[in-house]
Design a protein around this motif. Sequence first.
Motif, PDB file in Angstrom:
ATOM      1  N   ASN A   1     -15.519  -8.151  16.849  1.00 31.88           N
ATOM      2  CA  ASN A   1     -16.171  -7.331  15.821  1.00 31.88           C
ATOM      3  C   ASN A   1     -15.235  -6.222  15.335  1.00 31.88           C
ATOM      4  OD1 ASN A   1     -18.594  -8.765  15.846  1.00 31.88           O
ATOM      5  ND2 ASN A   1     -19.419  -7.557  17.538  1.00 31.88           N
ATOM      6  N   ALA A   2     -14.466  -5.643  16.247  1.00 30.77           N
ATOM      7  CA  ALA A   2     -13.504  -4.603  15.861  1.00 30.77           C
ATOM      8  C   ALA A   2     -12.436  -5.178  14.937  1.00 30.77           C
ATOM      9  CB  ALA A   2     -12.857  -4.003  17.105  1.00 30.77           C
ATOM     10  N   PHE A   3     -12.016  -6.426  15.202  1.00 30.87           N
ATOM     11  CA  PHE A   3     -11.020  -7.074  14.361  1.00 30.87           C
ATOM     12  C   PHE A   3     -11.583  -7.327  12.965  1.00 30.87           C
ATOM     13  CE2 PHE A   3      -8.815 -11.173  13.162  1.00 30.87           C
ATOM     14  CZ  PHE A   3      -7.616 -10.585  12.818  1.00 30.87           C
ATOM     15  N   THR A   4     -12.816  -7.798  12.893  1.00 27.76           N
ATOM     16  CA  THR A   4     -13.452  -8.027  11.597  1.00 27.76           C
ATOM     17  C   THR A   4     -13.536  -6.726  10.791  1.00 27.76           C
ATOM     18  OG1 THR A   4     -14.764  -9.847  12.512  1.00 27.76           O
ATOM     19  CG2 THR A   4     -15.526  -8.880  10.454  1.00 27.76           C
ATOM     20  N   SER A   5     -13.935  -5.647  11.449  1.00 32.70           N
ATOM     21  CA  SER A   5     -14.025  -4.348  10.774  1.00 32.70           C
ATOM     22  C   SER A   5     -12.653  -3.870  10.311  1.00 32.70           C
ATOM     23  CB  SER A   5     -14.645  -3.309  11.713  1.00 32.70           C
ATOM     24  OG  SER A   5     -15.958  -3.665  12.064  1.00 32.70           O
ATOM     25  N   PHE A   6     -11.648  -4.092  11.144  1.00 34.61           N
ATOM     26  CA  PHE A   6     -10.286  -3.690  10.779  1.00 34.61           C
ATOM     27  C   PHE A   6      -9.815  -4.419   9.523  1.00 34.61           C
ATOM     28  CE2 PHE A   6      -5.723  -4.685  11.057  1.00 34.61           C
ATOM     29  CZ  PHE A   6      -5.190  -3.405  11.038  1.00 34.61           C
ATOM     30  N   LEU A   7     -10.100  -5.715   9.434  1.00 32.17           N
ATOM     31  CA  LEU A   7      -9.701  -6.484   8.246  1.00 32.17           C
ATOM     32  C   LEU A   7     -10.394  -5.947   6.997  1.00 32.17           C
ATOM     33  CD1 LEU A   7      -9.656 -10.193   9.513  1.00 32.17           C
ATOM     34  CD2 LEU A   7      -7.801  -8.530   9.465  1.00 32.17           C
ATOM     35  N   GLU A   8     -11.684  -5.662   7.101  1.00 28.63           N
ATOM     36  CA  GLU A   8     -12.442  -5.185   5.944  1.00 28.63           C
ATOM     37  C   GLU A   8     -11.932  -3.831   5.457  1.00 28.63           C
ATOM     38  OE1 GLU A   8     -16.368  -5.171   7.487  1.00 28.63           O
ATOM     39  OE2 GLU A   8     -16.676  -7.345   7.242  1.00 28.63           O
TER      40      GLU A   8
ATOM     41  N   PRO B   1     -12.070 -11.379  -2.208  1.00 25.29           N
ATOM     42  CA  PRO B   1     -12.517 -12.301  -1.159  1.00 25.29           C
ATOM     43  C   PRO B   1     -12.034 -13.731  -1.372  1.00 25.29           C
ATOM     44  CG  PRO B   1     -14.344 -11.721  -2.596  1.00 25.29           C
ATOM     45  CD  PRO B   1     -13.216 -10.819  -2.968  1.00 25.29           C
ATOM     46  N   ASN B   2     -11.547 -14.014  -2.564  1.00 24.38           N
ATOM     47  CA  ASN B   2     -11.059 -15.372  -2.842  1.00 24.38           C
ATOM     48  C   ASN B   2      -9.590 -15.545  -2.468  1.00 24.38           C
ATOM     49  OD1 ASN B   2     -13.551 -16.242  -3.915  1.00 24.38           O
ATOM     50  ND2 ASN B   2     -13.083 -15.218  -5.850  1.00 24.38           N
ATOM     51  N   LYS B   3      -8.915 -14.442  -2.207  1.00 23.06           N
ATOM     52  CA  LYS B   3      -7.497 -14.526  -1.854  1.00 23.06           C
ATOM     53  C   LYS B   3      -7.362 -14.636  -0.348  1.00 23.06           C
ATOM     54  CE  LYS B   3      -3.051 -12.177  -2.299  1.00 23.06           C
ATOM     55  NZ  LYS B   3      -2.337 -10.977  -2.813  1.00 23.06           N
ATOM     56  N   PRO B   4      -6.729 -15.684   0.153  1.00 27.73           N
ATOM     57  CA  PRO B   4      -6.624 -15.852   1.606  1.00 27.73           C
ATOM     58  C   PRO B   4      -5.832 -14.712   2.241  1.00 27.73           C
ATOM     59  CG  PRO B   4      -6.074 -17.896   0.473  1.00 27.73           C
ATOM     60  CD  PRO B   4      -6.131 -16.826  -0.576  1.00 27.73           C
ATOM     61  N   LEU B   5      -6.217 -14.359   3.446  1.00 28.35           N
ATOM     62  CA  LEU B   5      -5.509 -13.367   4.235  1.00 28.35           C
ATOM     63  C   LEU B   5      -4.590 -14.133   5.184  1.00 28.35           C
ATOM     64  CD1 LEU B   5      -5.564 -10.213   4.735  1.00 28.35           C
ATOM     65  CD2 LEU B   5      -6.982 -10.739   6.719  1.00 28.35           C
ATOM     66  N   LYS B   6      -3.283 -13.877   5.097  1.00 22.75           N
ATOM     67  CA  LYS B   6      -2.324 -14.642   5.897  1.00 22.75           C
ATOM     68  C   LYS B   6      -2.123 -13.968   7.254  1.00 22.75           C
ATOM     69  CE  LYS B   6       2.193 -16.873   5.963  1.00 22.75           C
ATOM     70  NZ  LYS B   6       3.405 -17.258   5.206  1.00 22.75           N
ATOM     71  N   ILE B   7      -2.395 -14.723   8.305  1.00 24.22           N
ATOM     72  CA  ILE B   7      -2.266 -14.236   9.681  1.00 24.22           C
ATOM     73  C   ILE B   7      -1.307 -15.145  10.439  1.00 24.22           C
ATOM     74  CG2 ILE B   7      -3.484 -13.834  11.851  1.00 24.22           C
ATOM     75  CD1 ILE B   7      -5.996 -13.247  10.232  1.00 24.22           C
ATOM     76  N   VAL B   8      -0.337 -14.537  11.113  1.00 24.80           N
ATOM     77  CA  VAL B   8       0.606 -15.282  11.946  1.00 24.80           C
ATOM     78  C   VAL B   8       0.351 -14.917  13.403  1.00 24.80           C
ATOM     79  CG1 VAL B   8       3.038 -15.725  12.471  1.00 24.80           C
ATOM     80  CG2 VAL B   8       2.329 -15.267  10.115  1.00 24.80           C
TER      81      VAL B   8
ATOM     82  N   LYS C   1       6.604 -15.212   6.113  1.00 21.40           N
ATOM     83  CA  LYS C   1       6.820 -14.796   4.730  1.00 21.40           C
ATOM     84  C   LYS C   1       5.483 -14.461   4.070  1.00 21.40           C
ATOM     85  CE  LYS C   1       9.196 -14.250   0.901  1.00 21.40           C
ATOM     86  NZ  LYS C   1      10.033 -13.050   0.729  1.00 21.40           N
ATOM     87  N   ASP C   2       5.379 -13.232   3.518  1.00 20.13           N
ATOM     88  CA  ASP C   2       4.170 -12.755   2.826  1.00 20.13           C
ATOM     89  C   ASP C   2       2.957 -12.639   3.741  1.00 20.13           C
ATOM     90  OD1 ASP C   2       5.565 -12.662   0.377  1.00 20.13           O
ATOM     91  OD2 ASP C   2       5.165 -14.793   0.021  1.00 20.13           O
ATOM     92  N   ALA C   3       3.202 -12.488   5.041  1.00 26.48           N
ATOM     93  CA  ALA C   3       2.089 -12.343   5.988  1.00 26.48           C
ATOM     94  C   ALA C   3       1.470 -10.957   5.877  1.00 26.48           C
ATOM     95  CB  ALA C   3       2.573 -12.581   7.409  1.00 26.48           C
ATOM     96  N   HIS C   4       0.169 -10.897   6.043  1.00 25.24           N
ATOM     97  CA  HIS C   4      -0.530  -9.619   6.093  1.00 25.24           C
ATOM     98  C   HIS C   4      -0.573  -9.058   7.517  1.00 25.24           C
ATOM     99  CE1 HIS C   4      -2.290 -11.578   2.453  1.00 25.24           C
ATOM    100  NE2 HIS C   4      -2.194 -10.357   1.969  1.00 25.24           N
TER     101      HIS C   4
ATOM    102  N   PHE D   1      -7.657  -4.360   4.481  1.00 26.26           N
ATOM    103  CA  PHE D   1      -7.255  -5.299   3.426  1.00 26.26           C
ATOM    104  C   PHE D   1      -8.419  -5.556   2.469  1.00 26.26           C
ATOM    105  CE2 PHE D   1      -4.717  -6.212   7.196  1.00 26.26           C
ATOM    106  CZ  PHE D   1      -3.425  -6.108   6.678  1.00 26.26           C
ATOM    107  N   PRO D   2      -8.810  -4.532   1.708  1.00 26.51           N
ATOM    108  CA  PRO D   2      -9.935  -4.689   0.761  1.00 26.51           C
ATOM    109  C   PRO D   2      -9.484  -5.383  -0.513  1.00 26.51           C
ATOM    110  CG  PRO D   2      -9.056  -2.476   0.624  1.00 26.51           C
ATOM    111  CD  PRO D   2      -8.257  -3.168   1.685  1.00 26.51           C
TER     112      PRO D   2
END
Length: 504
Positions: A284-291, A298-305, A374-377, A294-295
């Motif tokens: 839940n903390a991770f979900t809140s951190f993303l919101e 919602p259609n643009k993918p969030l790149k996670i490595v 490359k281009d990771a968030h 990285f606002p």
Amino acid sequence: MAQLAKRAVAVSFIFQFPDGDPSQKPRVALFRRSGKVNTYQHKYAPISGGVEATDATPLATAWRELAEETTLTSTSLRLFRQGKPYSFADASVGRMWTINPFSFILKSAKEGGRGEEGITIDWEHEGYKWFDPDEITDEESFQGVPRLKESLRRVWFDIDLGKDAGGVLAAGLRALQDDHASGARQLASAALEIYLDVIARLDTSDRDTWWKNVRFTAWHLWKNGRESMGAPILSVVLSSLDIIEKHLQLTTESSLSTEFIQQVCAAIKQFAQQRHQSGTKIANAFTSFLEQTFPVSPNKPLKIVTLSSSSTITASLSLILKSSASRPLDIHILESRPLFEGVSAARHLSTLIQDNNSSTITVHTDASAALASKDAHILLLGADLIDKAGNVSNKTGSLPAVLAAKHVSPGVKVVVLSEKEKVLPFDPPGHEENDSEELVRGWRGMLGPEMELQGVAVKNVYFEWVPARLVDVYLTEDGAEGTEHVEAWAREVQEKAGHLFDHL
């Protein structure tokens, strides 16, 4: 009375098991000191030597002294157990000794060693003899060095725990040592089950002895299971001991009843159930951190490595993938050789994207960290251990991945997902060397079963350190934290460990 000279020594017991079977009762070698040594001439002793300023650790002292006094090296020996250090004064030789006990297993020829033939003693000894551990005493008639049995009992715990409880603990330690599939948190859960099994088998006729034995058992689980992943094991045994101590305060009986043991075990099991809730809190903390961080659309993918197979990371990503309202994720996972934990993580997560078709998962070779980033968030790391300064020990390949990501994607956030129980306030253990055959087997699959590397050393180190300065945030069950919080947790754990272990 003259002031005693303080001297720290490493003492090493050499064990030999019948047919190399560690489940059988071993014999232990004691060496009779020669008349040329400064102290305790002609007494039986383990291999002993002073800890020098040039020795990295007391264990390094032990290995050095073994080589000097017996010619045995890691080719012929493997570390069995370390024992809790202790101190005592001996005015007869003008010393205040601090003893660091260790034990080693003598490898047979079948195991790549030379067995007893590999032992060549130097001038410090006039001979050696094998003993049943139960035969060794501190009585004058045995002709051993002072506190010989005290040193032995710290690595051969059957003396205090008894054969039944000691056998369960020994088997449990071997299981923890051999488990190269589970993460640190899972190992801690396994250690807790072992602990409960041992507690139920200990003699309860003397309250003080029982309390000492449950603390020694906890210490061994921490130090002799998988110490490189031992921070959460330390955390769970300290929490268990806290529970036990509170129950002891409620009774004045000199012996402990079966009902008391059942109540203690039930309370520890309840703690184990509550412990599982931290994973959900971190997710839940991770979900809140993303919101919050990285606002974006919602259609643009969030790149996670990420890499390896952290149960905490997998649970956090799974929570997002399962949510129909969540944004799409573009997940890139390094394969994580030699056991390919990253592939296992990808396989698990892939079962969830069927309900989240806009998310994608890609597996890369470990050497492709820069291309994958490359281009990771976010570069997402788990933690097997976090030291008191916030440095993170994780799967080998973590540091190159972080450095590569920061180079090719300067705006990337390095995020560590970890339970607070991963924080270790003490000096961390050295690199854990693992079986090189795990690597060689993979090469033989490609190059043929007869592939050999003559004269070539093969290293298989599981963990490496990522400096705290490269970490942007730690996400724990308490939310987003910084290094100052890590330092506070470390102090808390150190105080608890000192209270429970310092006087053993």
